[in-house]
Write an enzyme that holds these catalytic residues in place. Structure first.
Site, mmCIF file in Angstrom:
data_model
loop_
_atom_site.group_PDB
_atom_site.id
_atom_site.type_symbol
_atom_site.label_atom_id
_atom_site.label_comp_id
_atom_site.label_asym_id
_atom_site.label_seq_id
_atom_site.Cartn_x
_atom_site.Cartn_y
_atom_site.Cartn_z
ATOM 1 N N GLU A 1 9.589 -15.373 -2.506
ATOM 2 C CA GLU A 1 10.551 -14.292 -2.185
ATOM 3 C C GLU A 1 9.883 -13.525 -1.054
ATOM 4 O OE1 GLU A 1 13.257 -14.296 -4.062
ATOM 5 O OE2 GLU A 1 12.422 -15.693 -5.518
ATOM 6 N N GLU B 1 9.851 -7.973 10.809
ATOM 7 C CA GLU B 1 9.993 -7.098 9.651
ATOM 8 C C GLU B 1 8.927 -6.008 9.738
ATOM 9 O OE1 GLU B 1 8.495 -8.363 5.876
ATOM 10 O OE2 GLU B 1 10.141 -7.390 4.850
ATOM 11 N N CYS C 1 12.153 -4.733 0.376
ATOM 12 C CA CYS C 1 12.414 -6.038 1.014
ATOM 13 C C CYS C 1 13.822 -6.108 1.589
ATOM 14 C CB CYS C 1 12.178 -7.167 0.026
ATOM 15 S SG CYS C 1 13.145 -7.010 -1.466
ATOM 16 N N LYS D 1 -1.605 -11.763 -10.330
ATOM 17 C CA LYS D 1 -2.512 -11.119 -9.371
ATOM 18 C C LYS D 1 -1.726 -10.050 -8.616
ATOM 19 C CE LYS D 1 -4.497 -10.756 -5.185
ATOM 20 N NZ LYS D 1 -4.228 -9.355 -4.964
HETATM 21 P P1 NAD Z 1 1.384 -9.742 1.423
HETATM 22 O O1 NAD Z 1 1.990 -11.072 1.656
HETATM 23 O O2 NAD Z 1 0.368 -9.253 2.378
HETATM 24 O O3 NAD Z 1 0.670 -9.720 -0.005
HETATM 25 C C1 NAD Z 1 1.360 -10.084 -1.169
HETATM 26 C C2 NAD Z 1 0.370 -10.499 -2.226
HETATM 27 O O4 NAD Z 1 -0.305 -11.680 -1.782
HETATM 28 C C3 NAD Z 1 -0.730 -9.468 -2.508
HETATM 29 O O5 NAD Z 1 -1.004 -9.441 -3.888
HETATM 30 C C4 NAD Z 1 -1.912 -10.019 -1.734
HETATM 31 O O6 NAD Z 1 -3.161 -9.616 -2.255
HETATM 32 C C5 NAD Z 1 -1.705 -11.517 -1.913
HETATM 33 N N1 NAD Z 1 -2.382 -12.349 -0.902
HETATM 34 C C6 NAD Z 1 -2.807 -11.997 0.326
HETATM 35 N N2 NAD Z 1 -3.413 -13.060 0.937
HETATM 36 C C7 NAD Z 1 -3.354 -14.086 0.069
HETATM 37 C C8 NAD Z 1 -3.796 -15.443 0.119
HETATM 38 N N3 NAD Z 1 -4.437 -15.943 1.175
HETATM 39 N N4 NAD Z 1 -3.553 -16.240 -0.947
HETATM 40 C C9 NAD Z 1 -2.900 -15.756 -2.031
HETATM 41 N N5 NAD Z 1 -2.477 -14.477 -2.146
HETATM 42 C C10 NAD Z 1 -2.706 -13.647 -1.108
HETATM 43 O O7 NAD Z 1 2.595 -8.720 1.244
HETATM 44 P P2 NAD Z 1 2.551 -7.152 0.998
HETATM 45 O O8 NAD Z 1 2.108 -6.511 2.257
HETATM 46 O O9 NAD Z 1 1.816 -6.861 -0.262
HETATM 47 O O10 NAD Z 1 4.100 -6.841 0.718
HETATM 48 C C11 NAD Z 1 5.024 -6.708 1.712
HETATM 49 C C12 NAD Z 1 5.812 -7.980 1.897
HETATM 50 O O11 NAD Z 1 6.458 -8.345 0.686
HETATM 51 C C13 NAD Z 1 6.931 -7.802 2.903
HETATM 52 O O12 NAD Z 1 6.992 -8.921 3.737
HETATM 53 C C14 NAD Z 1 8.172 -7.713 2.030
HETATM 54 O O13 NAD Z 1 9.377 -8.038 2.626
HETATM 55 C C15 NAD Z 1 7.831 -8.653 0.941
HETATM 56 N N6 NAD Z 1 8.696 -8.401 -0.215
HETATM 57 C C16 NAD Z 1 9.706 -9.294 -0.505
HETATM 58 C C17 NAD Z 1 10.567 -9.067 -1.592
HETATM 59 C C18 NAD Z 1 11.678 -10.042 -1.969
HETATM 60 O O14 NAD Z 1 12.205 -9.939 -3.084
HETATM 61 N N7 NAD Z 1 12.053 -10.959 -1.127
HETATM 62 C C19 NAD Z 1 10.384 -7.922 -2.373
HETATM 63 C C20 NAD Z 1 9.356 -7.032 -2.035
HETATM 64 C C21 NAD Z 1 8.513 -7.287 -0.954
#
Ligand code: NAD
Length: 496
Positions: free
Chosen positions: A265, A399, A300, A189
């Site tokens: 992650e 963050e 990230c 997804k």
């Molecule tokens: P997010 O958590 O808002 O969304 C991530 C994914 O989860 C999306 O596909 C979203 O549609 C889905 N999602 C949202 N609500 C959900 C739910 N209730 N149940 C299941 N899935 C759901 O994150 P974002 O804004 O897309 O990305 C930014 C975040 O990702 C930042 O916190 C960043 O640090 C993190 N990130 C971490 C790494 C790592 O390797 N540690 C790498 C890249 C990004």
């Protein structure tokens, strides 16, 4: 240097309505609903995605489960799986520009970075796990002579993958490639604001010879599609990259359903620490600036807290301000842009709100802080530097995930460690010093999954990436990642 012509040929092509990719073919949502996708470059409507629902996830998971149980992929020998994955890597490489441009059109990353980080990384990742999988052996336990103790790793079954918008292909590949290499089927997804390149990837997988149903992509809202995937009783493992907020929910969904393993992650607030004996201040300053501002800070491991020893604080600050002001923010599909667009209007507004919060907390704005290129209709922001930030301020604790750097002075090594470890996160860190003893002590004392010494941000597939503390509980990359997608089984054989 990329040729601008090769970018031009893809950048204005119409993007037709997008569908899920289930069972080896494009499929509409069963509800017929769609989600609009806007271009971060100019704010215009780019296309629509299928807006998935529980029924679409049910179909995709059942397709993945059926494929897994049929053995069409899971029973192939590792050497046969390797051939397909390497062919897949070659296909990604030969479509690199097309996929990179498509990805930039919905996520906004500057093309120079996207080309390398997205199709470039995805191809290397599929090749790495394809090549690795027929070189891994099981074990024989050191039991008594009358027993044969066999230990093997088997695929888990159906792997759910949920990814964010910042590097969808790279992060997606870090999870999908080891999962497929191990023989699993996958339902992925993507984020609503970065689905296009992953949908194209699924088509290429079938072209490479991956059997139908083994790799499925369901698009739509996280709170609907993501939740349905994480609650599904037939999903055996869920691998997630994204925010801590959603990560926590996934753990709840697992508890409410089948106790599937959840690998997280999550975010970071990574400290980049500059000691006064650093050999090349100019190099450290360039790395600090690139380490936060590339991809508009939507990385990230971004070094969003710059800790500088008080004796070089003003000098270093001046250097980074100078270098930051030389960076060009612009159309992410123009290769002269050092920094592209913010992914969405919502994310841009959040960044601007953080600027106001930082000012109200007493941090001093010394560069940037504004939305720019407003006339383009796109989501652009100046790279922003705050000085005199203290470790307790919200801007130093939360963050931001945007182009905002906090510069914090420190007194001595202990003070640097105290500040570095003062957030809930523990993803990455940087240490710049000419003193090997200081470097080694910092590696031991800083609580983060990766520590860069005299560089910031380099890595390759051989080294795992994962967070400590609230930055997560799993690892992507390296052979360790295969552990997440396999279960450890043993046999106790009585030899009489
Ligand atoms: P997010 O958590 O808002 O969304 C991530 C994914 O989860 C999306 O596909 C979203 O549609 C889905 N999602 C949202 N609500 C959900 C739910 N209730 N149940 C299941 N899935 C759901 O994150 P974002 O804004 O897309 O990305 C930014 C975040 O990702 C930042 O916190 C960043 O640090 C993190 N990130 C971490 C790494 C790592 O390797 N540690 C790498 C890249 C990004």
């Amino acid at each position: 240097m990329i040729s601008q012509n090769s970018i031009e040929s893809y950048k204005e092509q119409d993007i037709p309505e997008q569908f899920h990719f289930i069972g080896g073919r494009k499929q509409k949502s069963q509800t017929g609903n769609t989600v609009e996708v806007f271009s971060p470059r100019n704010g215009k409507l780019l296309t629509t995605l299928a807006s998935g629902d529980v029924e679409d996830i049910n179909l995709a998971v059942s397709s993945a489960k059926q494929a897994f149980e049929s053995g069409i992929w899971s029973n192939k020998s590792p050497a046969e799986r390797k051939k397909v994955l390497i062919r897949f890597a070659d296909l990604i490489e030969s479509h690199a520009m097309e996929i990179a441009v498509l990805g930039v059109r919905d996520n906004g990353t500057e093309i120079n970075m996207a080309l390398k980080a997205e199709p470039g990384s995805a191809a290397s990742t599929f090749r790495y796990y394809g090549e690795a999988i027929d070189k891994l052996y099981g074990e024989i336990a050191p039991t008594s002579n009358s027993i044969l103790g066999l230990i093997e790793r088997s695929p888990v079954g159906v792997v759910g993958v949920i990814v964010p918008w910042n590097f969808p292909l790279m992060i997606g590949a870090w999870k999908v490639a080891p999962a497929l290499a191990a023989g699993n089927s996958v339902v992925l997804k993507p984020s609503e604001t970065a689905s296009l390149s992953l949908l194209r990837l699924a088509e290429l997988a079938v072209e490479a010879g991956l059997p139908e149903g083994v790799f499925n992509v369901v698009t739509g809202k996280g709170s609907v599609v993501g939740e349905a995937l994480a609650l599904h009783m037939d999903v055996d493992v869920l691998a997630f990259t994204g925010s801590g907020f959603v990560g926590r929910r996934l753990l709840e969904y697992s508890a409410r359903s089948n106790l599937k393993h959840i690998y997280l992650e999550l975010g970071g607030k990574s400290p980049n620490i500059i000691f006064p004996d650093v050999a090349d201040l100019d190099k450290a300053a360039s790395a600090a600036v690139n380490g936060i501002f590339r991809n508009s800070g939507q990385v990230c491991i971004a070094g969003s807290r710059l800790l500088v020893h008080k004796s070089i604080y003003e000098q270093f600050l001046e250097l980074i301000i100078q270098k930051t002001q030389q960076m060009t923010v612009g159309d992410p599909l123009d290769q002269s842009s050092d920094i592209g667009a913010i992914n969405s209007a919502v994310q841009l507004q959040q960044n601007l709100d953080y600027v106001e919060t930082a000012k109200s907390e007493g941090a001093i704005l010394c560069s940037g802080g504004q939305q720019i290129l407003v006339g383009s209709g796109g989501y652009y922001m100046q790279p922003t530097i705050f000085k005199d930030v203290t470790a307790e301020m919200q801007i130093a604790q939360q963050e931001v995930f945007g182009p905002i750097l906090c510069v914090i002075p420190f007194e001595d090594e202990d003070d640097a460690v105290r500040i570095a470890n003062s957030t809930n996160y523990g993803l990455a860190a940087g240490v710049w010093t000419a003193n090997l003893e200081v470097a080694h002590r910092m590696i031991r004392k800083i609580k983060s999954g990766v520590i860069h010494v005299n560089c910031y941000g380099g890595s390759d597939l051989t080294v795992p990436l994962g967070g400590l503390k609230q930055s997560g509980n799993g690892h992507d990359k390296s052979l360790h990642a295969i552990e997440k997608y396999t279960c450890l089984k043993s046999a106790w054989i009585n030899l009489g």
